[in-house]
Structures are given as C-alpha cells and as structure tokens.
Design a protein around this motif. Structure first.
Motif, short mmCIF file in Angstrom:
data_model
loop_
_atom_site.label_atom_id
_atom_site.label_comp_id
_atom_site.label_asym_id
_atom_site.label_seq_id
_atom_site.Cartn_x
_atom_site.Cartn_y
_atom_site.Cartn_z
N HIS A 55 -5.75 37.67 -20.09
CA HIS A 55 -5.93 37.41 -21.53
C HIS A 55 -7.07 36.42 -21.70
CE1 HIS A 55 -3.13 34.18 -20.22
NE2 HIS A 55 -3.78 33.44 -21.11
N ASP A 56 -7.48 36.21 -22.95
CA ASP A 56 -8.62 35.35 -23.26
C ASP A 56 -8.20 33.88 -23.14
OD1 ASP A 56 -10.69 33.88 -24.54
OD2 ASP A 56 -11.28 35.66 -25.67
N LEU A 57 -8.69 33.21 -22.10
CA LEU A 57 -8.29 31.82 -21.86
C LEU A 57 -8.86 30.86 -22.88
CD1 LEU A 57 -8.59 31.65 -17.96
CD2 LEU A 57 -6.54 31.93 -19.35
N VAL A 58 -10.04 31.18 -23.45
CA VAL A 58 -10.61 30.31 -24.48
C VAL A 58 -9.77 30.36 -25.75
CG1 VAL A 58 -12.60 29.99 -26.00
CG2 VAL A 58 -12.95 30.38 -23.56
N VAL A 59 -9.41 31.55 -26.17
CA VAL A 59 -8.56 31.70 -27.36
C VAL A 59 -7.20 31.05 -27.12
CG1 VAL A 59 -7.34 33.36 -28.82
CG2 VAL A 59 -9.73 33.76 -28.18
N ALA A 60 -6.65 31.21 -25.92
CA ALA A 60 -5.38 30.59 -25.60
C ALA A 60 -5.47 29.07 -25.66
CB ALA A 60 -4.90 31.04 -24.22
N ASP A 61 -6.58 28.52 -25.18
CA ASP A 61 -6.77 27.06 -25.21
C ASP A 61 -6.86 26.57 -26.66
OD1 ASP A 61 -7.21 24.62 -23.59
OD2 ASP A 61 -9.16 24.60 -24.59
#
Length: 315
Positions: free
Chosen positions: A178-184
C-alpha cells in the motif's frame, strides 16, 4: 579522486570525495566576519566567480546579470569530474535560488518558489535523459546543515547508480502493498497536519528530528522528474509556507530539504515521491551511532502546534 566504498563491518556505503575538503566556507566561525554579497560567488555581478552556467531563467546572456534562477556545475563536486572512480561518476550542479543574497526558499514569493522547483525538476529530467541512473535534489539551509556558501542554493546530484537507501525504500513500498506516504499522512491525523488539499504537509508521528516535516501531492506518482507543471505552484506554496513557519517557530534553524524520488522504471504503485525537511538542531551522538536509533527531543504533537500557530512569515 572520488571513490565508492562499502564498509563491510556496518554494511554502510561510503562515497569518498576528498576534493570536497577544498570548498570555500562563507559562514565563518562565531564572531568572525562573514563575506557579504561583494565576495559571494552566487550574487549578481559575480558570475565570473563560478564555472560557466549550464542553465538560467530570466534575461541576459550566459554568465551575466539578469537571471532569476541560475544553474552552474559544482566547483567541488561529490561525484563526477575526469578522475572519478567507479561508482563516483555523475554530475553535480548548484542551483542558485535567486539573486538575493539573504532570501531563503521561505522568503521567496510563490511565483519565485514555483520557478525554483520547476528548474530543479527540469534539471533532474535533463540528467536522466542524458543516461544518469538517479538524481538527488536537496537544499541545505545553514552551515550546520552542510551549506558552505551563505547565499541560498540547492544542489542536484546525478548518479550512475541507484543509492542503496533508495532501493530499500522502493522495496519497503513493494513489501507493504500500500502507499506508505498516504498511510503516514493518515496516521498524522488533523493534529499533525499543517496543510491540506492537493498538497499535504504534516509532522510525521515518528519524526526523527525536532520539527520534522513532510510534504506530498495527494495524487500518486513515483518520480519528482515526472511531476506536472500544474503541480509545481501548489507544492512550492505549501513548501514555502511551512518553511516560513519553521523559521518563525525555531529562529531560522538549519535544515536539510530532501526530495525522495524513485529511479526510472519504478511503477506508480511502487513508490510515492515526497519532500522531507529534517532540522539540524540536535547533534547525532554516540547512542544514535551505536544503536541506529535517533533521539527527537521535540514531540511531533508539540512541533505541529507551534508550527500551526506561527505567522508563516520569516522574521
């Protein structure tokens, strides 16, 4: 002669660049006189003090006044040059942000800031089109952050290899699924978010330096060099705004602004490029070196509250 080496004990890669030791330093020590614009190689009228420019925006002939943003080869490069050894070939450029000797990125207006980011993107495109493997874009603000010339500038370093940290970052994205930037950003929530909209800016919940910042376009995309023209102005405005708040909240603390981007060939799903700002307020000491665990003395929640209350204009 630059050389790439690997420390077998720690597993770290080291790029030896002894020529960098000859760089001029215009900051001086505490209490010492700091050379002003008359002696600054990046100021208007002193174009002859740098290597011949490779790019500019604005008016005038090359290496004469009239420019708004100016790009020149780094006279003391990390990589490149006729004697570069294996792993140390490439190109290293300086991007002078504006003719103003004392205007940091935070002190540019939104139009100027967008022009700077566009030049940085275009220079990354240029080097990748020329066959380089990866391009790193940074702004080192202040002597403690690694800048040796006081006049605000950015650096573009084009490499003939994919740096190990970049390869590992892409692997982490792939492994996460999954998108780690969006998750952060989602983990940050409203309390840590400073700018929201097409561009988001936030204090990461697990930031490793005081007042650490991240910025990203909400739209996906793995590479900075592929960013659209329409993205540059909102990103520049958000970056300028949070850096101005940082200057107000901390008294213009030194920082490193780093563009985290993927190498060519990376799918849009395998990475999400973003900008990270890490301050240089604290010294990395023995515990950090010994354990690999960094110590942050300012909780992100406190940093976000202070930055959110800052006026957004530099002192």
């Amino acid at each position: 002669m630059s050389e790439l080496r690997r420390d077998e004990l720690s597993g770290r890669w080291v790029l030896l660049a002894p020529g960098r030791a000859a760089r001029p330093h215009t900051f001086g020590s505490a209490g010492a006189d700091v050379p002003g614009p008359d002696a600054c190689p990046f100021c208007t009228g002193n174009e002859h003090l740098t290597p011949p420019e490779v790019y500019r925006t604005g008016d005038g002939a090359p290496d004469t006044p009239g420019w708004r943003v100016r790009v020149v080869p780094n006279l003391y490069p990390i990589v490149g040059g006729p004697d570069a050894g294996p792993g140390a070939t490439g190109a290293h450029e300086v991007v002078v942000l504006s003719p103003a000797h004392d205007h940091s990125f935070a002190q540019l207006d939104d139009v100027q800031a967008a022009e700077v980011l566009t030049v940085l993107r275009d220079r990354a495109r240029h080097h990748l089109a020329a066959g380089r493997t990866f391009v790193q874009v940074v702004i080192n603000h202040g002597r403690a952050a690694g800048a040796s010339i006081a006049h605000p500038h950015a650096q573009v370093v084009a490499l003939d290899l994919v740096p190990p940290a970049v390869a590992l970052a892409v692997e982490r994205f792939d492994a996460a699924g999954h998108d780690l930037v969006v998750a952060d950003l989602d983990r940050a929530g409203d309390d840590l978010r400073l700018v929201d909209g097409p561009v988001a800016a936030w204090c990461p919940r697990a930031g490793s330096t005081p007042y650490e910042l991240r910025l990203a376009l909400r739209s996906d995309g793995s590479r900075f060099d592929e960013a659209r023209d329409d993205d540059m102005r909102p990103l520049a405005g958000a970056t300028r705004s949070v850096l101005a708040r940082l200057a107000v909240a901390t008294g213009d603390v030194p920082y490193n602004l780093v563009v985290h981007t993927a190498p060519p060939g990376t799918s849009r799903e395998s990475f999400h490029w973003y900008v990270e700002v890490q301050t240089r307020m604290a010294v990395v000491a023995g515990f950090e070196h010994g354990t690999g665990i960094l110590v942050n003395t300012v909780p992100p929640e406190v940093a976000a509250q202070e930055l959110g209350g800052a006026a957004g204009e530099t002192p």
